[in-house]
Structures are given as C-alpha cells and as structure tokens.
Design an enzyme around this catalytic site. Structure first.
Site, PDB file in Angstrom:
ATOM      1  CD  GLU A   1      -2.426  18.214  12.768  1.00 10.16           C
ATOM      2  OE1 GLU A   1      -1.385  18.722  13.223  1.00 10.16           O
ATOM      3  OE2 GLU A   1      -2.437  17.225  12.023  1.00 10.16           O
TER       4      GLU A   1
ATOM      5  CB  SER B   1     -19.220  35.923 -49.066  1.00  7.69           C
ATOM      6  OG  SER B   1     -18.733  35.494 -50.321  1.00  7.69           O
TER       7      SER B   1
END
Length: 745
Positions: free
Chosen positions: A89, A449
């Site tokens: 770059e 239950s």
C-alpha cells in the site's frame, strides 16, 4: 526586471502564468487548510468497538454493533504483517510527509502506458484521512482536501501512531474493521497465528474489500493473493519458494455465521440490559460483559435441547418443502440460489438444500456453500413428487446426508447455582435465528406434575412425613373427573410412593386437605406468581402458569436449605480499557421454607430420581445424589423435568409455541429428562456424590424416617383422605391406644 519582461510579452506569459497558477493554488490551499477539520478523532482516537458478551470463562457468546473491531496496539501486530501492508500500500510510508510525490509520478507513468489498468497513489495517511473525515467521491476538491489533511495528520501524529490507527480502522469487508477483526472473521485466529498466505490475503483487501471478499469470491482472492505474494518477493520480504508454498496452500476461510450461537437468547437479554444502562453508545464504546454462564454447560444444554427437538420431529410425518423457487438457467441461476438461502438460512447442523434434480435412483441437491449432495434409498421416497427448486432441510448422520425438517416444537433449559442464583446455562429456544422469543424467561406454561413437590412441601409443614398414607381413589367435582396417568388406582399410597409414581389422585387429596388457597400461597413462596395459579383443585395437577426460570429457582430453594435465590445473569461490565464499570451485587435470597422442610421434601424427590418417574436420570448419570420430578400436562401439551443436585438446579421444558399435543406417547420423562441429564453430565463433571445433609435442628429420625420434632411418632399425620384407622389395642394395657391423627380437613 519588470521592464525586461514587458518588452518581451511571450516571456512574461511563460513566467507569469505558472506563477499565477502557483499563487492561486497557494490561496486555494490556504482556504482549504483553514477549513480542514480538527484532528481530535485521531489525536484522541476512540475506535468504535462492538459490545461483546462473554461467558464466565471468557468465551465469546455474542457481539453487537455495526463495526466488528478488535483494537490491537501496533506493538502487538506482527512485523511481517506491517511490512507486507507497507510493501503493497505505501512502500515509502516512513519517508514521505503525507503525500508520496514519487509514487504519484510512477502512477501517472503507469496509467499513461496502461490506460486499462489504472493505479492510484494514495498513501496510507491519505487513505486514513479519507476514511475518517471524507467521502469516496472522485472529485478534485476531495483529493485536494485529502492531500492537505494527510500533511496535517503527519505534522500532528507520529508514523507509528498513523499506522496503528490505520491498521485498526480500515474496513476489510464483512463488517470487519481493522486487521485484528478481519483475521478472526475470515480465519478464526488472532494476528500472531496468521501464516504467509493469510497475511497476503488480508493486506490485499484494502484495494477493494467488497470485490475481494474471500468468502464470496475465493477465485478473486487467490488471484489478488498471488499479486501480493509477488510484490513481497520483489521487495525481498519473502523468497520465491515461500511465495510458491503460500500460493499452493488452500485457504481455510471461515464463512461468517448466519446461524445462532450457543447462547443467543441469553446474549440478547444482556444486549437489551446494556442499551437500557448505557444507551446507543453500548454498541460503539467497546463494552465487554461477563455473564455467569459456563460455556461448556451452556453448549451442552443447547445441543441437548436441539437433539431432543430433532428426535421429536423425526417422529412426525414429512410436511413437504419449506418453499419452491424458480431456478433459471444461465447467469440468474446463482442469484436465485442466493435469494433462497438468504430467505431460509442454515439453522446450525440443520442445513438448507435446494433440489436440482430427482429421478428413481437419486436426488441431487445443492447447499449454501455450493456443496452438492445426493440422497438415495429411503430418503429419496418423499422427494419423488417434488419439483426442481424445492427448498429442503438436510442433516449429516455419520457420513451420510439425511432428509430432515425444521422442528416446529420449542423448548427451554435453565440451570443455576442454588447457593448463589448465578445462571449457568440459559437456552431460550430451538434457534434464535428462527425465533427470538425467549421461552426460558417469557413462556408461561403449565408445569403439570413438576408442580407437585410444592404441594408436598406444604403438607409436610402441616406434620406429614414420607410414610403418611394418602388416598389414591378417584375424585369427581361436578363434570371434572381427573385420572391417574397410568389409569391405575389403589386404596392408599404413602407420601413417598405418591410422588415417586406421580399419582394425580394423591396430590388432589393433598390439596383437598390443604385447601386451594393455602396450596397457592405456599407455591408463591417458591417464586411462582400466585395470581397465575388456579384457586381450585386443579392446582394439584399443575394447571397454572410458570416459566422455566421460575421452576429452576423454585427447585433451587430445596437444594439451598429453603433459601430462594434470585437468578442473575450479568456478573460485570468492563470498558474498552478493562476498567470495571458495573459489578453485580452480592446474591439476594428470601426464605421460601425452613431448612427442615426443604430437606424432607428433597428426600421425597430423591425417591423420584431413584425409583420413580425420574429414575432414568440417576441411571444415566450414575449418581445417587439427584433430586427431581417429571411433568407432563393433559394431552402431553407440555413436557418437563425439573431437578437438582447440591451444586446445581435446573428445569427443562418442551412444547409447541401454540399449545397442542406433543403426541400420545410423549412425556416429560421421555422428552425433557434426557435434556436435563445431558446438561447435568457436563455441569456435574468432577463433582463428588454429595447428598443433602439434614439441618442441625428441627428434625428427629425414627426407624430411618424423618419427622418434624413436634410431630414425631404418633403426632405425625397418619392418613389423608382416608377414614380413620381402626383403634389398636396396646399390648401393655386393656384400654385401646389412640390412633395417629389425620390432618384437619
């Protein structure tokens, strides 16, 4: 001099025009310079970092924010990666003052010679200026601002500061900002674990992160990688042999998950809490939230629930494809597939596949990652009548792909530490990508239950004990005629037998003795909403409404000597620098029942887990320190298992979002119990068998049975719902001995 120039107009023009241009340029530059933004965003760099949600042991559970970023100081970024980036770059980065004039010259010459392959000459400093302060519009004014900003940045920041900010700020696609985030996003590893080929991929991305996305465009990625490797060879950073080896090595690129993680419902709960506390800044200021969840336990709970729902779904008939899409030939084919996969994303191991063709011998399907699979044998039969473009679900079993379908049922798992209330696992449903509703905390369902232990606890506090006889005979109230699940009825059962065998009639007779109001108020002591429990005998069968989290907390009170914990999920919040912004307070408790009540009720639940409806839990785990209860509502609409060990309590629920029967043969013991067992296998790994100890006071033991001190022996409740026992004759006297008292009714 002026006279000389005036006598030679052509020379005046030759000198004056450039001077005028320079003067005009200087004026324009001065005007632009005066309007350049302040550099506070760089000199006091505060990168946007997402909200991260972690388990207690530091595993990532969720991430929220538009930008995925891992700020990595320059000193911790590998030198090889820094050098590679600069080589590609900005090779003169440490030489120029923000603008690389020699680079501009090289780019101009290249563009003249190769007009179809244009090069830019923006330095890293210019790119940073554009990224932070400017747009990407290709205008002369923007380029002028960019250049001047680059010079201003260079005057105020060191080269290392500029490079550090750039490498943490730059967009690299897939919502990854900075190289640290990109390394995790694409390769699932930190920067210091990258190899040469992976470094080349990452430093090639700034050129065009969208078109060079290694997930979407692997061929372009490999071509760009080759260019970068060639550049690194040219500048002497690597040898040709190293470049060749890196180029030939396949890239292990991770496709970004569009799936749910192991704790997305819990992570969403944390996200909402953080936004409430910190506002929208919660998404950008790099907050890290440590939860109380334990990653292995959470993962086990999620996997176990998914497995149970898959098994339930396998017992259902094939419902056909989820959709059918048109698959045109040519260029639109891939776009049509991508649309289908976006609308029907993979759900964990349940993969989406689109039917390409089918004949008598095989069906060919394609999945989201492009892999093509073939289904044969029995899996082929349901596909014979389907059209090309049918959207289906498949799962891998062994090394074979099998036709499947998305479970319609949902479920929830909650485990917590009884001693602190810290939530260790929280699964709110089958898959967050499908349904964001958190069933663990928001689903109000009938406990069936699983509610019975609270009734038994209430009767024990009245003086009952494990051997108290209770009628098991049918009860009819108006047109309500409840029945036992097994259809069998006996004259009487002991309290221990009644709970172990989950006899409905026994519990109804207990509620008749207590009264519905007392039963409802007693259940509220365990954190259940009193107004959500019916004020009639049906409360005995768990016909009220509870959440899985409430049930886990309620059962935890039995494990915690009667102290009801307050469940909590968030342990602490840290900022981006690691400073603690918030810390959970010490756990809070309220007394649900006395320690002796908790102990005696737990002994009944131990019988359930050893010899009753929950015996499979003890058998599968090979432990004898478990306490729990199954729950199955009428028509098997809701299936439960709730239980605990000294160090962990948990609840599992399975049912359809819109209540309907899970199936005639489905039960809490068959559906929910295996999920609880699989979760507890991880939660209790390495934990010694630890049975609950009786409290130091308030109880007496006679012939191996426990009683409240004031109700010991003949003072305990002997019979409930039964006629008084005939008087017995005391061998030492001619007067009949008094029978044990029944409960006041």
């Amino acid at each position: 001099m002026l006279k000389f120039l005036l006598q030679r107009p052509w020379l005046a023009a030759l000198v004056g025009v450039p001077l005028a241009i320079l003067l005009l340029g200087a004026i324009v530059a001065a005007l632009i310079w005066a309007q350049l933004p302040a550099l506070d965003a760089l000199t006091d760099y505060q990168p946007h970092q997402p909200l991260r949600v972690l388990s207690e042991d530091g595993q990532l559970l969720g991430e929220f924010g538009a930008e995925r970023r891992r700020f990595v100081p320059l000193k911790d970024i590998p030198k090889a990666l820094q050098d590679a980036l600069l080589a590609v770059e900005d090779s003169d980065f440490y030489v120029h003052s923000g603008i690389d004039y020699s680079g501009i010259g090289r780019a101009m010459l290249h563009n003249i010679l190769h007009p179809t392959r244009l090069q830019g000459a923006s330095t890293i400093t210019q790119q940073l200026a554009r990224n932070i302060f400017l747009s990407n519009r290709q205008t002369f004014a923007r380029k002028a601002q960019e250049g001047l900003l680059a010079i201003k940045i260079e005057r105020n920041l060191s080269k290392d500061q500029i490079l550090e900010i750039y490498m943490n700020q730059i967009s690299l696609g897939n919502k990854a900002y900075g190289f640290g985030a990109a390394a995790e996003r694409y390769f699932g590893k930190p920067l210091d674990k990258l190899n040469t080929g992976e470094i080349a991929v990452l430093v090639g991305l700034p050129k065009d992160p969208n078109r060079l996305n290694p997930v979407l465009y692997p061929e372009r990625t490999k071509r760009r990688q080759a260019v970068v490797l060639g550049r690194l060879v040219a500048v002497g950073q690597i040898t040709q042999a190293q470049a060749d080896a890196a180029r030939e090595k396949p890239l292990d690129v991770r496709r970004p998950k569009r799936l749910s993680g192991v704790a997305d419902h819990a992570a969403e709960q944390v996200r909402a809490e953080m936004v409430t506390r910190f506002g929208e800044e919660a998404y950008t200021r790099g907050l890290t939230v440590y939860t109380t969840l334990r990653y292995a336990e959470q993962a086990a709970a999620q996997e176990a629930l998914r497995h149970a729902l898959f098994e339930l779904e396998r017992r259902q008939p094939f419902r056909g494809p989820e959709a059918t899409v048109e698959l045109p030939e040519g260029e639109d084919f891939d776009e049509a597939l991508e649309t289908a996969f976006d609308a029907h994303p993979d759900l964990g191991e349940l993969r989406t596949a689109v039917l390409l063709k089918v004949d008598k011998s095989a069906a060919e399907l394609v999945m989201a990652d492009g892999e093509k699979i073939s289904l044969k044998g029995q899996a082929l039969r349901p596909l014979q009548s389907l059209k090309r473009g049918a959207v289906l679900r498949v799962m891998e079993s062994g090394k074979q792909w099998q036709l499947s379908q998305t479970p319609q049922a949902e479920g929830a798992v909650v485990t917590l530490d009884p001693a602190t209330g810290a939530i260790r696992a929280l699964v709110g449903g089958f898959d967050f990508a499908r349904n964001q509703f958190n069933s663990a905390t928001q689903a109000w369902r009938q406990p069936g239950s699983a509610f019975k232990p609270f009734i038994y606890s209430a009767i024990i506090d009245q003086g009952a004990w494990a051997g108290t006889l209770v009628s098991d005979q049918p009860v009819e109230v108006g047109d309500w005629s409840p029945r036992n699940y097994d259809g069998q009825y006996e004259e009487a059962l002991t309290l221990r037998q009644g709970l172990a065998r989950s006899k409905n009639m026994v519990t109804i007779h207990l509620v008749q003795a207590l009264g519905p109001q007392r039963a409802r108020a007693w259940a509220a002591r365990f954190g259940l909403d009193e107004d959500k429990q019916p004020l009639n005998l049906t409360i005995a069968l768990g016909t009220g409404s509870v959440t899985p989290l409430q049930m886990a907390q309620g059962y935890a009170a039995f494990a915690n000597a009667g102290q009801l914990p307050t469940a909590w999920l968030i342990d602490r919040v840290q900022d981006a620098q690691g400073a603690v912004l918030w810390k959970a307070e010490a756990p809070r408790f309220k007394t649900a029942v006395s320690p002796r009540n908790a102990f005696m009720t737990s002994q009944l639940l131990a019988a359930v887990a050893r010899e009753g409806t929950g015996a499979r839990a003890s058998s599968l785990l090979g432990r004898w320190d478990l306490y729990g209860k199954t729950g199955t509502t009428n028509d098997a609409v809701d299936a439960w298992f709730c239980g605990f060990q000294a160090t962990r309590a948990g609840a599992v629920w399975i049912g359809y979002p819109q209540p309907k029967s899970l199936g005639e043969r489905e039960t809490g013991g068959g559906l929910a119990l295996p999920v609880w067992v699989a979760t507890m296998a991880v939660a209790l790994k390495g934990q010694p068998n630890t049975q609950l100890a009786p409290p130091d006071e308030g109880l007496v033991q006679q012939d191996g049975n426990w009683f409240y001190s004031e109700f010991a022996g003949d003072m305990a409740i002997a019979r409930i719902g039964l006629p008084p026992a005939p008087p017995r004759v005391d061998e030492a006297a001619s007067e009949p001995a008094p029978s044990a008292p029944p409960i006041n009714q």
